[in-house]
Design a protein around this motif. Structure first.
Motif, PDB file in Angstrom:
ATOM      1  N   TYR A 132      -0.330 -47.956 -43.986  1.00 27.57           N
ATOM      2  CA  TYR A 132      -1.122 -46.867 -43.557  1.00 27.57           C
ATOM      3  C   TYR A 132      -0.045 -45.915 -42.816  1.00 27.57           C
ATOM      4  O   TYR A 132       0.009 -44.871 -42.687  1.00 27.57           O
ATOM      5  N   VAL A 133       0.916 -46.652 -41.746  1.00 32.11           N
ATOM      6  CA  VAL A 133       2.017 -46.060 -41.028  1.00 32.11           C
ATOM      7  C   VAL A 133       2.756 -45.280 -42.214  1.00 32.11           C
ATOM      8  O   VAL A 133       3.321 -44.160 -41.936  1.00 32.11           O
ATOM      9  N   VAL A 134       3.334 -46.021 -43.321  1.00 33.57           N
ATOM     10  CA  VAL A 134       3.990 -45.237 -44.266  1.00 33.57           C
ATOM     11  C   VAL A 134       3.366 -43.944 -44.876  1.00 33.57           C
ATOM     12  O   VAL A 134       3.929 -43.036 -44.851  1.00 33.57           O
ATOM     13  N   VAL A 135       2.041 -44.148 -44.993  1.00 37.32           N
ATOM     14  CA  VAL A 135       1.383 -42.970 -45.616  1.00 37.32           C
ATOM     15  C   VAL A 135       1.264 -41.731 -44.525  1.00 37.32           C
ATOM     16  O   VAL A 135       1.531 -40.802 -44.911  1.00 37.32           O
ATOM     17  N   HIS A 136       0.768 -42.223 -43.462  1.00 34.61           N
ATOM     18  CA  HIS A 136       0.912 -41.400 -42.272  1.00 34.61           C
ATOM     19  C   HIS A 136       2.125 -40.543 -41.805  1.00 34.61           C
ATOM     20  O   HIS A 136       2.184 -39.378 -41.826  1.00 34.61           O
ATOM     21  N   GLU A 137       3.308 -41.274 -41.926  1.00 33.78           N
ATOM     22  CA  GLU A 137       4.521 -40.634 -41.711  1.00 33.78           C
ATOM     23  C   GLU A 137       4.846 -39.645 -43.165  1.00 33.78           C
ATOM     24  O   GLU A 137       5.157 -38.625 -43.060  1.00 33.78           O
ATOM     25  N   LEU A 138       4.686 -40.187 -44.366  1.00 36.14           N
ATOM     26  CA  LEU A 138       5.063 -39.463 -45.506  1.00 36.14           C
ATOM     27  C   LEU A 138       3.895 -38.081 -45.654  1.00 36.14           C
ATOM     28  O   LEU A 138       4.282 -37.111 -45.940  1.00 36.14           O
ATOM     29  N   ALA A 139       2.699 -38.148 -44.994  1.00 36.75           N
ATOM     30  CA  ALA A 139       1.652 -36.926 -44.945  1.00 36.75           C
ATOM     31  C   ALA A 139       2.590 -35.734 -44.028  1.00 36.75           C
ATOM     32  O   ALA A 139       2.155 -34.794 -44.261  1.00 36.75           O
ATOM     33  N   HIS A 140       3.438 -36.166 -43.154  1.00 37.84           N
ATOM     34  CA  HIS A 140       4.079 -35.269 -42.191  1.00 37.84           C
ATOM     35  C   HIS A 140       4.992 -34.431 -43.155  1.00 37.84           C
ATOM     36  O   HIS A 140       5.289 -33.406 -42.786  1.00 37.84           O
ATOM     37  N   ARG A 141       5.095 -34.776 -44.229  1.00 30.02           N
ATOM     38  CA  ARG A 141       6.072 -33.998 -45.349  1.00 30.02           C
ATOM     39  C   ARG A 141       5.267 -33.088 -45.919  1.00 30.02           C
ATOM     40  O   ARG A 141       5.883 -31.826 -46.265  1.00 30.02           O
ATOM     41  N   LYS A 142       4.076 -33.011 -45.608  1.00 30.42           N
ATOM     42  CA  LYS A 142       3.372 -32.017 -46.222  1.00 30.42           C
ATOM     43  C   LYS A 142       2.730 -30.968 -44.942  1.00 30.42           C
ATOM     44  O   LYS A 142       2.380 -30.004 -45.020  1.00 30.42           O
ATOM     45  N   GLU A 143       2.481 -31.796 -43.857  1.00 33.93           N
ATOM     46  CA  GLU A 143       1.678 -31.212 -42.719  1.00 33.93           C
ATOM     47  C   GLU A 143       2.364 -31.863 -41.471  1.00 33.93           C
ATOM     48  O   GLU A 143       2.251 -32.937 -41.303  1.00 33.93           O
ATOM     49  N   MET A 144       3.230 -31.108 -40.732  1.00 40.94           N
ATOM     50  CA  MET A 144       3.900 -31.695 -39.557  1.00 40.94           C
ATOM     51  C   MET A 144       3.347 -31.550 -38.185  1.00 40.94           C
ATOM     52  O   MET A 144       3.370 -31.124 -37.166  1.00 40.94           O
ATOM     53  N   ASN A 145       2.200 -31.895 -38.226  1.00 43.10           N
ATOM     54  CA  ASN A 145       0.922 -31.788 -37.263  1.00 43.10           C
ATOM     55  C   ASN A 145      -0.171 -33.013 -37.546  1.00 43.10           C
ATOM     56  O   ASN A 145       0.119 -33.617 -38.513  1.00 43.10           O
TER      57      ASN A 145
END
Length: 176
Positions: A132-145
């Motif tokens: 979950y944490v990995v996906v959460h941080e990678l999602a910031h590569r698309k949305e930095m918020n």
């Protein structure tokens, strides 16, 4: 109300209630003491609520030995690159370097440059929480918020992210 003040190059005021009930205020360098005091006073009810929650938690303190720490960091250095590569491919994102840290208040972060930081203590939790944490941080590569668009990116990869997030909050208190 007494508090510890930490000034830094930040843009907003923030409050933290420590495990012992003490209050820390983080403030921009030039914020007036009056504005800081007003901010603390405005949030007095929230501070008291946090103190009550902390008082209700019977927390056993487990001290991690230096040997356990070293082993955990080594495991994190193997696990995080593998999981980040796997999910980045699935999500269609890229990232820079991965750094393993031991932050006091964060499980992970993603810089504007795309560098990922992870708290090694995640390896002590179930793999689904680490993912979950990995996906959460990678999602910031698309949305930095943390907008609805960000959570849609996370939800597309992990439809049960809300449950995982709650589990991280629940279990995380034991490690941070």
């Amino acid at each position: 109300m007494e508090y510890t003040l930490i000034r830094s190059k930040r843009k907003t005021l923030a409050l933290q209630v420590q495990a012992d009930g003490s209050v820390t205020v983080r403030a921009p360098l030039r914020t007036s003491r009056y504005k800081i005091d007003s901010f603390v006073e405005k949030h007095r009810a929230w501070i008291e609520k946090q103190r009550q929650k902390l008082a209700g938690l019977k927390k056993e303190v487990y001290v991690i030995t230096e040997e356990e720490r070293r082993a955990g960091v080594e495991a994190a250095k193997r696990i995080f690159p593998s999981r980040a590569e796997y999910f980045a491919r699935r999500m269609g994102v890229t990232y820079g370097r991965i750094t393993i840290r031991e932050q006091k208040t964060r499980w992970g972060s993603c810089s504007q440059a795309g560098n990922l930081n992870f708290n090694w203590k995640l390896v002590l939790m179930p793999p689904e929480i680490l993912d979950y944490v990995v996906v959460h941080e990678l999602a910031h590569r698309k949305e930095m918020n943390h907008s609805p668009a960000f959570w849609a990116v996370v939800g597309k990869e992990l439809p049960d992210y809300r449950r995982r997030r709650e589990e991280l909050k629940r279990q995380g208190r034991e490690f941070i």
